[in-house]
Write an enzyme that holds these catalytic residues in place. Structure first.
Site, PDB file in Angstrom:
ATOM      1  N   CYS A  95      44.891  38.770  19.751  1.00  0.00           N
ATOM      2  CA  CYS A  95      43.673  37.969  19.688  1.00  0.00           C
ATOM      3  C   CYS A  95      43.027  38.136  18.295  1.00  0.00           C
ATOM      4  O   CYS A  95      43.644  37.790  17.297  1.00  0.00           O
ATOM      5  CB  CYS A  95      42.727  38.307  20.834  1.00  0.00           C
ATOM      6  SG  CYS A  95      41.451  37.050  21.103  1.00  0.00           S
ATOM      7  N   HIS A 201      46.415  36.898  25.231  1.00  0.00           N
ATOM      8  CA  HIS A 201      46.336  38.306  25.622  1.00  0.00           C
ATOM      9  C   HIS A 201      47.562  38.665  26.461  1.00  0.00           C
ATOM     10  O   HIS A 201      47.618  38.327  27.640  1.00  0.00           O
ATOM     11  CB  HIS A 201      45.066  38.563  26.434  1.00  0.00           C
ATOM     12  CG  HIS A 201      43.814  38.554  25.627  1.00  0.00           C
ATOM     13  ND1 HIS A 201      43.276  39.695  25.064  1.00  0.00           N
ATOM     14  CD2 HIS A 201      43.002  37.540  25.255  1.00  0.00           C
ATOM     15  CE1 HIS A 201      42.182  39.387  24.398  1.00  0.00           C
ATOM     16  NE2 HIS A 201      41.994  38.084  24.500  1.00  0.00           N
ATOM     17  N   GLU A 203      48.319  41.450  27.769  1.00  0.00           N
ATOM     18  CA  GLU A 203      47.943  42.337  28.870  1.00  0.00           C
ATOM     19  C   GLU A 203      47.328  41.579  30.046  1.00  0.00           C
ATOM     20  O   GLU A 203      47.196  42.135  31.137  1.00  0.00           O
ATOM     21  CB  GLU A 203      46.977  43.424  28.379  1.00  0.00           C
ATOM     22  CG  GLU A 203      45.555  42.991  28.121  1.00  0.00           C
ATOM     23  CD  GLU A 203      45.321  42.289  26.792  1.00  0.00           C
ATOM     24  OE1 GLU A 203      44.149  42.073  26.447  1.00  0.00           O
ATOM     25  OE2 GLU A 203      46.305  41.952  26.100  1.00  0.00           O
TER      26      GLU A 203
END
Length: 221
Positions: A95, A201, A203
């Site tokens: 990001c 992202h 994750e």
């Protein structure tokens, strides 16, 4: 790095967001990929970062705030430059962490970045004015360079999770490995040499994100 060799990953903690979810995703991806000796640390210690086998720079918020936070940690930028640029350690920006690789960010003024890639950070301007900013939620990946090692096993159209109002404008098209379509091209994965960055992202991107992280852990550029 083989699947069973010990390795260390440093997630850089410079006051930008909750890094625990990213650390957990790295630990899970490493375990599932068979990297049983993997150690994952969340750290701002320049010595630990300089010694790490892999370096991840997450980031959320405004470009200038993130860059300021990084520069506020004594010795951190020098350690990053030494490990990533001079020693060629694999690097992943996430990001705003990806955006910091650019020459400059143009959010609330013009602010210098790390200058590692030929790109600038500008506010998103979709061709369709009805599309909302920030670009938030799930979007499909378009693979510009599907042969890139970080995209191994990731299919065209795989969904990943975005949340951002600013994005990269790359000067060199070769930097663009994958993008999303949001009434225009939104760079999603960029890189050169040992550098890579995702606007999305990993994750938060479920199986696709874990696969990309696992690919990063096994990447030997």
């Amino acid at each position: 790095m083989t699947a069973t060799s010990p390795a260390s990953v440093a997630l850089i903690d410079y006051g930008s967001g909750n890094l625990r979810s990213a650390a957990k995703a790295v630990e899970r991806a490493g375990h599932e990929a068979g990297h049983h000796g993997l150690t994952v640390s969340v750290t701002a210690d320049p010595d630990a970062i300089a010694k790490a086998d892999r370096i991840i720079l997450p980031g959320v918020g405004a470009f200038a705030d993130c860059m300021g936070g990084l520069l506020a940690v004594d010795g951190l930028r020098d350690a990053l430059e030494e490990a990533v640029i001079h020693r060629g350690r694999p690097f992943l920006g996430i990001c705003v962490g990806m955006q910091l690789m650019a020459r400059e960010g143009r959010e609330h003024g013009v602010h210098p970045g790390l200058g590692w890639i030929d790109a600038v950070v500008e506010r998103l301007a979709p061709a369709d004015p009805t599309l909302k900013i920030p670009h938030m939620g799930w979007n499909e990946l378009v693979l510009d360079q599907p042969e890139h090692p970080l995209l191994d096993g990731i299919a065209p159209g795989a969904h990943v999770y975005f949340v951002h109002s600013y994005g990269l404008k790359v000067g060199d098209p070769a930097l663009l490995k994958a993008h999303a379509d949001y009434a225009g091209v939104v760079p999603a994965l960029v890189g050169r040499d040992n550098l890579a960055g995702t606007q999305f992202h990993p994750e938060k991107s479920q199986a696709t994100g874990l696969r990309l992280i696992a690919n990063f852990l096994g990447w030997t550029p």
